[in-house]
Enzyme design. Structure first.
Site, PDB file in Angstrom:
ATOM      1  N   ASN A 205       0.850  -1.205   0.000  1.00  0.00           N
ATOM      2  CA  ASN A 205       0.000   0.000   0.000  1.00  0.00           C
ATOM      3  C   ASN A 205       0.882   1.250   0.000  1.00  0.00           C
ATOM      4  O   ASN A 205       2.108   1.151  -0.018  1.00  0.00           O
ATOM      5  CB  ASN A 205      -0.946  -0.019   1.207  1.00  0.00           C
ATOM      6  CG  ASN A 205      -0.181  -0.083   2.507  1.00  0.00           C
ATOM      7  OD1 ASN A 205       0.558   0.832   2.854  1.00  0.00           O
ATOM      8  ND2 ASN A 205      -0.319  -1.191   3.224  1.00  0.00           N
ATOM      9  N   LYS A 284       8.916 -17.055 -10.514  1.00  0.00           N
ATOM     10  CA  LYS A 284       7.989 -16.055 -11.044  1.00  0.00           C
ATOM     11  C   LYS A 284       6.698 -16.716 -11.509  1.00  0.00           C
ATOM     12  O   LYS A 284       6.749 -17.773 -12.167  1.00  0.00           O
ATOM     13  CB  LYS A 284       8.672 -15.424 -12.272  1.00  0.00           C
ATOM     14  CG  LYS A 284       8.755 -13.928 -12.245  1.00  0.00           C
ATOM     15  CD  LYS A 284       9.531 -13.429 -13.424  1.00  0.00           C
ATOM     16  CE  LYS A 284       8.832 -12.232 -14.019  1.00  0.00           C
ATOM     17  NZ  LYS A 284       9.547 -11.666 -15.149  1.00  0.00           N
ATOM     18  N   PRO A 300      -2.282 -11.848  10.768  1.00  0.00           N
ATOM     19  CA  PRO A 300      -2.620 -11.623  12.184  1.00  0.00           C
ATOM     20  C   PRO A 300      -2.705 -10.122  12.464  1.00  0.00           C
ATOM     21  O   PRO A 300      -2.081  -9.327  11.763  1.00  0.00           O
ATOM     22  CB  PRO A 300      -1.427 -12.235  12.928  1.00  0.00           C
ATOM     23  CG  PRO A 300      -0.323 -12.270  11.936  1.00  0.00           C
ATOM     24  CD  PRO A 300      -0.946 -12.388  10.580  1.00  0.00           C
ATOM     25  N   LYS A 336      -9.647  -4.667  19.407  1.00  0.00           N
ATOM     26  CA  LYS A 336      -8.205  -4.876  19.545  1.00  0.00           C
ATOM     27  C   LYS A 336      -7.743  -4.691  20.999  1.00  0.00           C
ATOM     28  O   LYS A 336      -6.556  -4.816  21.291  1.00  0.00           O
ATOM     29  CB  LYS A 336      -7.449  -3.913  18.621  1.00  0.00           C
ATOM     30  CG  LYS A 336      -7.737  -4.163  17.136  1.00  0.00           C
ATOM     31  CD  LYS A 336      -7.129  -3.068  16.271  1.00  0.00           C
ATOM     32  CE  LYS A 336      -7.611  -3.156  14.838  1.00  0.00           C
ATOM     33  NZ  LYS A 336      -6.557  -3.561  13.912  1.00  0.00           N
TER      34      LYS A 336
HETATM   35  O1  C5P Z   1      -7.994  -2.986  11.405  1.00  0.00           O
HETATM   36  P1  C5P Z   1      -7.274  -1.823  10.845  1.00  0.00           P
HETATM   37  O2  C5P Z   1      -6.185  -2.222   9.894  1.00  0.00           O
HETATM   38  O3  C5P Z   1      -8.103  -0.772  10.231  1.00  0.00           O
HETATM   39  O4  C5P Z   1      -6.613  -1.163  12.153  1.00  0.00           O
HETATM   40  C1  C5P Z   1      -5.653  -0.178  12.089  1.00  0.00           C
HETATM   41  C2  C5P Z   1      -4.736  -0.263  13.269  1.00  0.00           C
HETATM   42  O5  C5P Z   1      -4.389  -1.601  13.550  1.00  0.00           O
HETATM   43  C3  C5P Z   1      -3.405   0.437  13.005  1.00  0.00           C
HETATM   44  O6  C5P Z   1      -2.915   0.894  14.229  1.00  0.00           O
HETATM   45  C4  C5P Z   1      -2.544  -0.673  12.427  1.00  0.00           C
HETATM   46  O7  C5P Z   1      -1.171  -0.413  12.612  1.00  0.00           O
HETATM   47  C5  C5P Z   1      -3.015  -1.858  13.254  1.00  0.00           C
HETATM   48  N1  C5P Z   1      -2.970  -3.143  12.559  1.00  0.00           N
HETATM   49  C6  C5P Z   1      -2.117  -4.138  12.989  1.00  0.00           C
HETATM   50  N2  C5P Z   1      -2.095  -5.347  12.369  1.00  0.00           N
HETATM   51  C7  C5P Z   1      -2.906  -5.610  11.342  1.00  0.00           C
HETATM   52  C8  C5P Z   1      -3.796  -4.628  10.876  1.00  0.00           C
HETATM   53  C9  C5P Z   1      -3.800  -3.398  11.505  1.00  0.00           C
HETATM   54  O8  C5P Z   1      -1.356  -3.909  13.934  1.00  0.00           O
HETATM   55  N3  C5P Z   1      -2.874  -6.784  10.761  1.00  0.00           N
END
Ligand code: C5P
Length: 391
Positions: A205, A284, A300, A336
């Site tokens: 991204n 590839k 995760p 979370k």
């Molecule tokens: O669930 P989402 O990606 O929108 O959540 C964003 C927050 O969760 C951010 O702080 C990002 O760094 C963290 N995140 C993470 N591991 C993931 C996805 C998001 O630590 N797999």
């Protein structure tokens, strides 16, 4: 708190008199140091009368007999402000030259430095000046960028000294947050992750890592030991931060769990890929006329895992959302198990991914909603960490 105000030889030097007064009104003890060239515009007497303290110029100025003023002032300064800062002085301090009192104090200090450049626009965009400013930033100096407008030499461009209010704000934010994280370990995840499809392709991204850089600098300015777990980015993290480079979300999880064992604060600024390819093809993936499906499996959740593994740490997440609604941020905070979550509306122009500014709304576990207003990413980072300290 003690401020050493360094004034260089720019036409904007006259504005340093007002700045000195504003700093004193805000409760700082101010001592002024002029460069030789500054004396063409302002006099030591002006600042001595204003501040009630001696004003120094030459490295060998010694207001107290037998005391080395450059060392005393460097040690006693809680913050050094250089306003206006000329290209010459900026380039000198970036290279470590100490040929007058101001540059020698800067060489001898360990305190944070606020630099407000003022110069001809061409001098400002000059490669050497820009490289010096970026180098100083990497060493945690705060640059209060000059404004665009008509400058004294008749040209138009970026080079006008920032407003005294902006300079004062930078000093006040530093003063408010300074030292509140001494002895603490702050771990920051930053940048994107790359999820390999085969040996040459990946899913990723647009995250630049700029917010991670700002958080690392802010945490260091506040006295913390900083570890950054970073995906692939071009930005430069502060030199004193420990940087662990990773590529995939799985690697980021392992590195963050390792760094988080003794962390007081963990901030998830990384844009972690939600999914990764189920299989990484060796070599590839070859082209054919048939359509191709890629099976993805969920990654995760790094900060959720950290919050669960280390319940003693304050874990703070980011929610970059395409709206100002806070429902999604609140849901993430709960799911979370975070101490707080910083939501930013990425649909707003000028903030979010790859920009230099941001605007955060912090939702806390206790249900508070706090707004930073639009600030530089460093300003946002200082604000955010200050809120986390208060939680
Ligand atoms: O669930 P989402 O990606 O929108 O959540 C964003 C927050 O969760 C951010 O702080 C990002 O760094 C963290 N995140 C993470 N591991 C993931 C996805 C998001 O630590 N797999």
């Amino acid at each position: 708190m003690n401020v050493v105000l360094g004034v260089c030889g720019s036409i904007a030097a006259y504005r340093a008199a007002d700045l000195a007064r504003n700093l004193m009104r805000s409760g700082f003890t101010v001592r002024v140091c002029l460069t030789d060239a500054a004396q063409k515009f302002v006099t030591p007497a002006l600042f001595e009368v204003l501040t009630g303290n001696p004003c120094l110029i030459d490295t060998f100025d010694e207001p107290e007999m037998g005391r080395m003023a450059h060392i005393d002032w460097a040690r006693q300064a809680d913050i050094i402000v250089i306003a206006p800062a000329t290209a010459n002085t900026i380039n000198k301090i970036a290279t470590g030259i100490g040929d007058d009192m101001l540059t020698t104090i800067v060489l001898a200090t360990t305190s944070p430095i606020v630099i407000a450049p003022a110069m001809n626009p061409q001098m400002y965009v000059n490669d050497a000046t820009q490289a010096a400013l970026r180098k100083l930033e990497a060493h945690a100096a705060i640059i209060v960028e000059p404004q665009e407008g008509d400058v004294a030499c008749g040209e138009h461009g970026q080079g006008k000294l920032a407003s005294n209010q902006e300079i004062l704000n930078a000093v006040m934010t530093l003063a408010a947050t300074r030292k509140s994280l001494i002895g603490k370990h702050v771990v920051i995840t930053s940048g994107p992750t790359q999820e390999a499809i085969d040996d040459v392709r990946y899913l990723s991204n647009h995250s630049s890592g700029k917010m991670g850089v700002a958080l690392a600098r802010a945490a260091q300015l506040m006295g913390a030991r900083v570890t950054v777990v970073s995906g692939p980015v071009k930005v430069q993290y502060p030199l004193n931060a420990q940087v662990v480079r990773v590529q995939s979300a799985l690697e980021m999880l392992d590195a963050t769990l390792a760094a988080g064992a003794d962390a007081d604060i963990v901030i998830g600024a990384a844009a972690v890929a939600d999914y990764r390819p189920a299989i990484r093809t060796a070599g590839k993936v070859r082209r054919s006329d048939a359509s191709l499906s890629l099976e993805l499996v969920p990654n995760p959740d790094i900060i959720a895992t950290v919050a669960k593994t280390y319940p003693g740490a304050s874990v703070v997440g980011f929610a970059a959302e395409p709206s100002s609604e806070l429902d999604v941020a609140r849901e993430k905070l709960e799911r979370k198990n975070l101490a707080a979550i910083a939501s930013n509306d990425v649909s707003q122009p000028g903030i979010g991914f790859d920009s230099d500014q941001n605007e955060l709304v912090l939702v806390t576990r206790a249900g508070q909603t706090l707004e930073s207003g639009r600030l530089s990413k460093l300003g946002c980072a200082l604000w955010l960490l200050d809120q986390v300290v208060r939680l």
